[in-house]
Design an enzyme around this catalytic site. Structure first.
Site, PDB file in Angstrom:
ATOM      1  N   CYS A  43       0.823  -1.214   0.000  1.00  0.00           N
ATOM      2  CA  CYS A  43       0.000   0.000   0.000  1.00  0.00           C
ATOM      3  C   CYS A  43       0.856   1.262   0.000  1.00  0.00           C
ATOM      4  O   CYS A  43       0.660   2.165  -0.807  1.00  0.00           O
ATOM      5  CB  CYS A  43      -0.936  -0.005   1.202  1.00  0.00           C
ATOM      6  SG  CYS A  43      -1.879   1.508   1.333  1.00  0.00           S
ATOM      7  N   CYS A  48      -1.439   1.710  -3.097  1.00  0.00           N
ATOM      8  CA  CYS A  48      -2.424   2.783  -2.893  1.00  0.00           C
ATOM      9  C   CYS A  48      -1.825   4.188  -2.837  1.00  0.00           C
ATOM     10  O   CYS A  48      -2.332   5.098  -3.499  1.00  0.00           O
ATOM     11  CB  CYS A  48      -3.174   2.569  -1.571  1.00  0.00           C
ATOM     12  SG  CYS A  48      -3.455   0.866  -1.143  1.00  0.00           S
ATOM     13  N   LYS A  51       0.133   5.338  -6.046  1.00  0.00           N
ATOM     14  CA  LYS A  51      -0.889   5.343  -7.103  1.00  0.00           C
ATOM     15  C   LYS A  51      -1.795   6.573  -6.970  1.00  0.00           C
ATOM     16  O   LYS A  51      -2.060   7.262  -7.951  1.00  0.00           O
ATOM     17  CB  LYS A  51      -1.696   4.044  -7.000  1.00  0.00           C
ATOM     18  CG  LYS A  51      -2.787   3.794  -8.011  1.00  0.00           C
ATOM     19  CD  LYS A  51      -4.116   4.432  -7.708  1.00  0.00           C
ATOM     20  CE  LYS A  51      -4.710   4.136  -6.362  1.00  0.00           C
ATOM     21  NZ  LYS A  51      -5.254   2.806  -6.205  1.00  0.00           N
ATOM     22  N   TYR A 178      -9.048  -3.506 -11.157  1.00  0.00           N
ATOM     23  CA  TYR A 178      -8.743  -2.239 -10.494  1.00  0.00           C
ATOM     24  C   TYR A 178      -7.457  -1.641 -11.070  1.00  0.00           C
ATOM     25  O   TYR A 178      -7.411  -0.479 -11.458  1.00  0.00           O
ATOM     26  CB  TYR A 178      -8.418  -2.490  -9.020  1.00  0.00           C
ATOM     27  CG  TYR A 178      -9.508  -2.605  -8.003  1.00  0.00           C
ATOM     28  CD1 TYR A 178     -10.352  -3.699  -7.958  1.00  0.00           C
ATOM     29  CD2 TYR A 178      -9.659  -1.623  -7.025  1.00  0.00           C
ATOM     30  CE1 TYR A 178     -11.301  -3.821  -6.953  1.00  0.00           C
ATOM     31  CE2 TYR A 178     -10.598  -1.736  -6.012  1.00  0.00           C
ATOM     32  CZ  TYR A 178     -11.422  -2.842  -5.983  1.00  0.00           C
ATOM     33  OH  TYR A 178     -12.348  -2.961  -4.985  1.00  0.00           O
ATOM     34  N   ILE A 179      -6.394  -2.459 -11.045  1.00  0.00           N
ATOM     35  CA  ILE A 179      -5.068  -1.899 -11.325  1.00  0.00           C
ATOM     36  C   ILE A 179      -4.953  -1.483 -12.787  1.00  0.00           C
ATOM     37  O   ILE A 179      -4.496  -0.378 -13.095  1.00  0.00           O
ATOM     38  CB  ILE A 179      -3.964  -2.910 -10.923  1.00  0.00           C
ATOM     39  CG1 ILE A 179      -4.020  -3.121  -9.400  1.00  0.00           C
ATOM     40  CG2 ILE A 179      -2.588  -2.430 -11.366  1.00  0.00           C
ATOM     41  CD1 ILE A 179      -2.987  -4.077  -8.836  1.00  0.00           C
ATOM     42  N   GLU A 182      -7.161   1.656 -13.387  1.00  0.00           N
ATOM     43  CA  GLU A 182      -6.635   2.873 -12.753  1.00  0.00           C
ATOM     44  C   GLU A 182      -5.407   3.385 -13.505  1.00  0.00           C
ATOM     45  O   GLU A 182      -5.285   4.584 -13.782  1.00  0.00           O
ATOM     46  CB  GLU A 182      -6.272   2.596 -11.294  1.00  0.00           C
ATOM     47  CG  GLU A 182      -7.495   2.392 -10.407  1.00  0.00           C
ATOM     48  CD  GLU A 182      -7.169   2.175  -8.936  1.00  0.00           C
ATOM     49  OE1 GLU A 182      -8.063   2.347  -8.111  1.00  0.00           O
ATOM     50  OE2 GLU A 182      -6.012   1.805  -8.617  1.00  0.00           O
ATOM     51  N   HIS A 438     -27.050  21.724  -0.536  1.00  0.00           N
ATOM     52  CA  HIS A 438     -27.208  22.344  -1.851  1.00  0.00           C
ATOM     53  C   HIS A 438     -26.249  23.506  -2.030  1.00  0.00           C
ATOM     54  O   HIS A 438     -26.069  24.267  -1.094  1.00  0.00           O
ATOM     55  CB  HIS A 438     -28.666  22.832  -1.986  1.00  0.00           C
ATOM     56  CG  HIS A 438     -28.966  23.392  -3.334  1.00  0.00           C
ATOM     57  ND1 HIS A 438     -29.088  22.591  -4.452  1.00  0.00           N
ATOM     58  CD2 HIS A 438     -29.146  24.675  -3.736  1.00  0.00           C
ATOM     59  CE1 HIS A 438     -29.351  23.369  -5.488  1.00  0.00           C
ATOM     60  NE2 HIS A 438     -29.386  24.627  -5.088  1.00  0.00           N
ATOM     61  N   GLU A 443     -26.146  15.687  -3.211  1.00  0.00           N
ATOM     62  CA  GLU A 443     -27.543  15.877  -2.788  1.00  0.00           C
ATOM     63  C   GLU A 443     -28.488  14.970  -3.569  1.00  0.00           C
ATOM     64  O   GLU A 443     -29.576  14.640  -3.088  1.00  0.00           O
ATOM     65  CB  GLU A 443     -27.971  17.340  -2.906  1.00  0.00           C
ATOM     66  CG  GLU A 443     -28.089  17.872  -4.302  1.00  0.00           C
ATOM     67  CD  GLU A 443     -28.503  19.348  -4.344  1.00  0.00           C
ATOM     68  OE1 GLU A 443     -29.583  19.672  -3.825  1.00  0.00           O
ATOM     69  OE2 GLU A 443     -27.739  20.167  -4.878  1.00  0.00           O
TER      70      GLU A 443
HETATM   71  P1  NDP Z   1      -8.082  -7.972 -10.507  1.00  0.00           P
HETATM   72  O1  NDP Z   1      -8.330  -9.368 -10.146  1.00  0.00           O
HETATM   73  O2  NDP Z   1      -8.976  -6.889 -10.040  1.00  0.00           O
HETATM   74  O3  NDP Z   1      -8.007  -7.840 -12.106  1.00  0.00           O
HETATM   75  C1  NDP Z   1      -7.249  -8.702 -12.885  1.00  0.00           C
HETATM   76  C2  NDP Z   1      -7.628  -8.460 -14.322  1.00  0.00           C
HETATM   77  O4  NDP Z   1      -6.791  -9.199 -15.175  1.00  0.00           O
HETATM   78  C3  NDP Z   1      -9.052  -8.912 -14.614  1.00  0.00           C
HETATM   79  O5  NDP Z   1      -9.593  -8.017 -15.560  1.00  0.00           O
HETATM   80  C4  NDP Z   1      -8.848 -10.308 -15.208  1.00  0.00           C
HETATM   81  O6  NDP Z   1      -9.853 -10.672 -16.100  1.00  0.00           O
HETATM   82  C5  NDP Z   1      -7.572 -10.085 -15.988  1.00  0.00           C
HETATM   83  N1  NDP Z   1      -6.791 -11.311 -16.160  1.00  0.00           N
HETATM   84  C6  NDP Z   1      -6.453 -12.216 -15.222  1.00  0.00           C
HETATM   85  N2  NDP Z   1      -5.687 -13.187 -15.762  1.00  0.00           N
HETATM   86  C7  NDP Z   1      -5.554 -12.876 -17.074  1.00  0.00           C
HETATM   87  C8  NDP Z   1      -4.880 -13.492 -18.158  1.00  0.00           C
HETATM   88  N3  NDP Z   1      -4.204 -14.614 -18.002  1.00  0.00           N
HETATM   89  N4  NDP Z   1      -4.953 -12.916 -19.379  1.00  0.00           N
HETATM   90  C9  NDP Z   1      -5.658 -11.744 -19.541  1.00  0.00           C
HETATM   91  N5  NDP Z   1      -6.299 -11.130 -18.554  1.00  0.00           N
HETATM   92  C10 NDP Z   1      -6.250 -11.680 -17.326  1.00  0.00           C
HETATM   93  O7  NDP Z   1      -6.585  -7.719 -10.060  1.00  0.00           O
HETATM   94  P2  NDP Z   1      -5.745  -6.424  -9.913  1.00  0.00           P
HETATM   95  O8  NDP Z   1      -4.348  -6.893 -10.022  1.00  0.00           O
HETATM   96  O9  NDP Z   1      -6.226  -5.330 -10.788  1.00  0.00           O
HETATM   97  O10 NDP Z   1      -6.031  -5.985  -8.410  1.00  0.00           O
HETATM   98  C11 NDP Z   1      -5.837  -6.923  -7.342  1.00  0.00           C
HETATM   99  C12 NDP Z   1      -6.588  -6.481  -6.135  1.00  0.00           C
HETATM  100  O11 NDP Z   1      -5.944  -5.356  -5.564  1.00  0.00           O
HETATM  101  C13 NDP Z   1      -8.016  -6.017  -6.401  1.00  0.00           C
HETATM  102  O12 NDP Z   1      -8.897  -7.090  -6.379  1.00  0.00           O
HETATM  103  C14 NDP Z   1      -8.256  -5.063  -5.271  1.00  0.00           C
HETATM  104  O13 NDP Z   1      -8.809  -5.762  -4.190  1.00  0.00           O
HETATM  105  C15 NDP Z   1      -6.897  -4.538  -4.929  1.00  0.00           C
HETATM  106  N6  NDP Z   1      -6.747  -3.161  -5.400  1.00  0.00           N
HETATM  107  C16 NDP Z   1      -7.524  -2.198  -4.858  1.00  0.00           C
HETATM  108  C17 NDP Z   1      -7.445  -0.894  -5.297  1.00  0.00           C
HETATM  109  C18 NDP Z   1      -8.339   0.133  -4.714  1.00  0.00           C
HETATM  110  O14 NDP Z   1      -8.854  -0.075  -3.619  1.00  0.00           O
HETATM  111  N7  NDP Z   1      -8.580   1.250  -5.397  1.00  0.00           N
HETATM  112  C19 NDP Z   1      -6.506  -0.500  -6.342  1.00  0.00           C
HETATM  113  C20 NDP Z   1      -5.728  -1.590  -6.848  1.00  0.00           C
HETATM  114  C21 NDP Z   1      -5.856  -2.852  -6.380  1.00  0.00           C
HETATM  115  P3  NDP Z   1     -11.226 -11.357 -15.596  1.00  0.00           P
HETATM  116  O15 NDP Z   1     -12.099 -10.257 -15.098  1.00  0.00           O
HETATM  117  O16 NDP Z   1     -11.760 -11.985 -16.858  1.00  0.00           O
HETATM  118  O17 NDP Z   1     -10.851 -12.359 -14.570  1.00  0.00           O
END
Ligand code: NDP
Length: 455
Positions: A43, A48, A51, A178-179, A182, A438, A443
């Site tokens: 983080c 976090c 980022k 998410y990542i 973002e 307001h 709101e």
């Molecule tokens: P996520 O699991 O959110 O996203 C992974 C993405 O990669 C999904 O779109 C997934 O597709 C895709 N994917 C996975 N494997 C493959 C592959 N082999 N080929 C192509 N695409 C693939 O993981 P992140 O790494 O983005 O984030 C991890 C965690 O970190 C989040 O779940 C969250 O809890 C936390 N986080 C929180 C944040 C916040 O609070 N703002 C910011 C960043 C991270 P599919 O959907 O089809 O599985």
């Protein structure tokens, strides 16, 4: 049997540090912590915090145009990545110092090296020394992973973004979580030409469809080439560039490729299985609702357990562990109705059930209240203003607000407040009898009178 410590924590991220310093500082336990990288963990060092600072940096490009519409003689030109990174690194050093001082101030012994588990009560440090502890808390977090594809090593992962010498001219981001989403917005805002491939039909799987559709629409409108239903089968190098081999057989060239394809718990070669700790198929540690593993003296919290991968959740799990083990107050961390924000541009804040989830689990008909509009500040300025979405998912009979979804500026700030009401079990009528503030965007949350549909 006497131990060197009452508690040995492995991993000094947000969860581990909180548990260590509260156990030591508030319950008088003898505590040690080991960290092989930087204090603060994902983080603070590579997640976090940097980022969010990058999110701030990436939004200034649009400010000049808007300020001009408000009468300012404003001009913003190029973004200086090197200058930003120098300042960012100083800030991360400062925060790491804060974490260190908090541990020192609580009387926690620090070992700045890798630690593995030897047995139920013994930790082995990288320098070969062993430390015994009545309890071991594993808080080793996770790390980004590349998919198993030919040439995958040519791609970067999120950790690498913070160490780039310069910004690429163009980039491919693979993944729609998410990542990936973002960073697509951050880099786009900094002037990088961004392409994002997501294998499914819409990014941010699992969130409310209407909300993620709006985010995707606005990301495209802001210039991101977001391609859904698109994946890659491998990467190849061609001079300074990387060629992405698309699943449809086509090829596309980029300066950099970033994999944002998920994270894996840090449990490799940690001695867990030998000590009797069970791992799931994805490497996460199996724990019960008190964060206890199958070995009674070993507990685990945070991303390494792959429950909810969020810093504030890891901290709650750490506090519940301390209450359970060191205060004699068995406490389960509460994983219900966790508000969260996704710092895309536009940003999303969300708590509770999405419309789609409510349809299958609410157990009663569900009313949907939703409104979408352009924010006053940007709409005055003219030009392309990103739309706001405010949405409530309401149980028709219980009247409870089961879900709240906000897309737009400061959605993360708003959902923290709305999260309190939803967590308290507020009804739609509780929202309605709250007087509007307001003029604000928020709101709308208390002025939506008629459901847009009932499902
Ligand atoms: P996520 O699991 O959110 O996203 C992974 C993405 O990669 C999904 O779109 C997934 O597709 C895709 N994917 C996975 N494997 C493959 C592959 N082999 N080929 C192509 N695409 C693939 O993981 P992140 O790494 O983005 O984030 C991890 C965690 O970190 C989040 O779940 C969250 O809890 C936390 N986080 C929180 C944040 C916040 O609070 N703002 C910011 C960043 C991270 P599919 O959907 O089809 O599985």
């Amino acid at each position: 049997m006497s131990f060197d410590y009452d508690l040995f924590v492995i991993g000094a991220g947000s969860g581990g540090v909180r548990a260590a310093r509260v156990a030591a500082g508030e319950t008088g336990a003898r505590v040690a912590i080991a960290e092989e990288s930087r204090y603060g963990g994902t983080c603070v060092i590579r997640g976090c915090v940097p980022k969010k600072l990058m999110v701030f940096a990436s939004t200034y490009g649009r400010v000049a145009e808007e300020a001009a519409a408000y009468g300012w003689d404003a001009k913003i030109e190029n973004f200086n990545w090197t200058a930003f990174c120098s300042k960012l690194n100083l800030e991360l050093d400062r925060l790491e110092g804060v974490y260190n001082r908090l541990l020192d101030g609580s009387g926690v012994d620090k070992f700045s090296q890798r630690a593995t588990v030897r047995d139920a009560h013994t930790v082995l440090l990288a320098d070969g020394t062993e430390k015994t502890a009545k309890h071991i808390l594993v808080a080793t977090g996770g790390r980004p992973v590349r998919p198993d594809l030919p040439g995958a090593e040519l791609g970067m992962v999120s950790d690498d973004i913070f160490h780039m010498d310069s910004l690429p001219g163009n980039v491919l981001i693979v993944g729609g979580g998410y990542i990936g989403s973002e960073f697509a917005c951050i880099l786009n805002g900094m002037g990088v030409s961004v392409t994002q491939y997501y294998r499914g039909d819409q990014i941010l799987r699992g969130f409310d469809n209407e909300a993620r559709n709006l985010i995707a629409e606005e990301m495209r409108a802001s210039g991101i080439d977001l391609q859904t239903g698109t994946d890659i089968t491998g990467l190849e190098r061609d001079g300074d560039q990387i060629v992405a081999l698309r699943s449809d057989g086509a090829k596309a060239r980029f300066d950099k490729v970033i994999f944002a394809t998920g994270r894996r718990p840090n449990t490799d070669d940690m001695g867990f299985e030998e000590a009797g700790v069970t791992l799931k198929g994805n490497g996460a540690i199996t724990v019960d609702e008190y964060s206890q593993t199958g070995v009674p003296s070993i507990y685990a919290i945070g991303d390494v357990t792959d429950r909810v991968q969020l810093t504030p959740v890891a901290i709650r799990e750490g506090m519940a562990f301390v209450a359970t083990v060191f205060r004699g107050e068995p406490t389960r961390p509460d994983h219900e109705l966790i508000p969260t924000a996704i710092f895309t541009q536009p940003e999303m804040g969300t708590v509770g059930l999405s419309e789609e989830q409510a349809k299958s689990v609410a157990g009663e008909p569900v009313e949907i209240y939703a409104t979408s509009f352009k924010p006053m500040q940007q709409s005055f300025a003219g030009g392309a203003a990103q739309k706001i979405l405010m949405k409530l998912v309401v149980g028709k009979e219980s009247r409870k607000v089961l879900g709240c979804h906000i897309v737009g500026p400061a959605a993360g700030e708003m959902i923290q407040m709305a999260g309190i009401a939803v967590k308290m079990g507020a009804t739609k009528e509780d929202f309605d009898r709250t007087v509007a503030v307001h003029p604000t965007a928020a709101e709308e949350m208390v002025t939506m009178r008629t459901p847009v549909r009932t499902i």
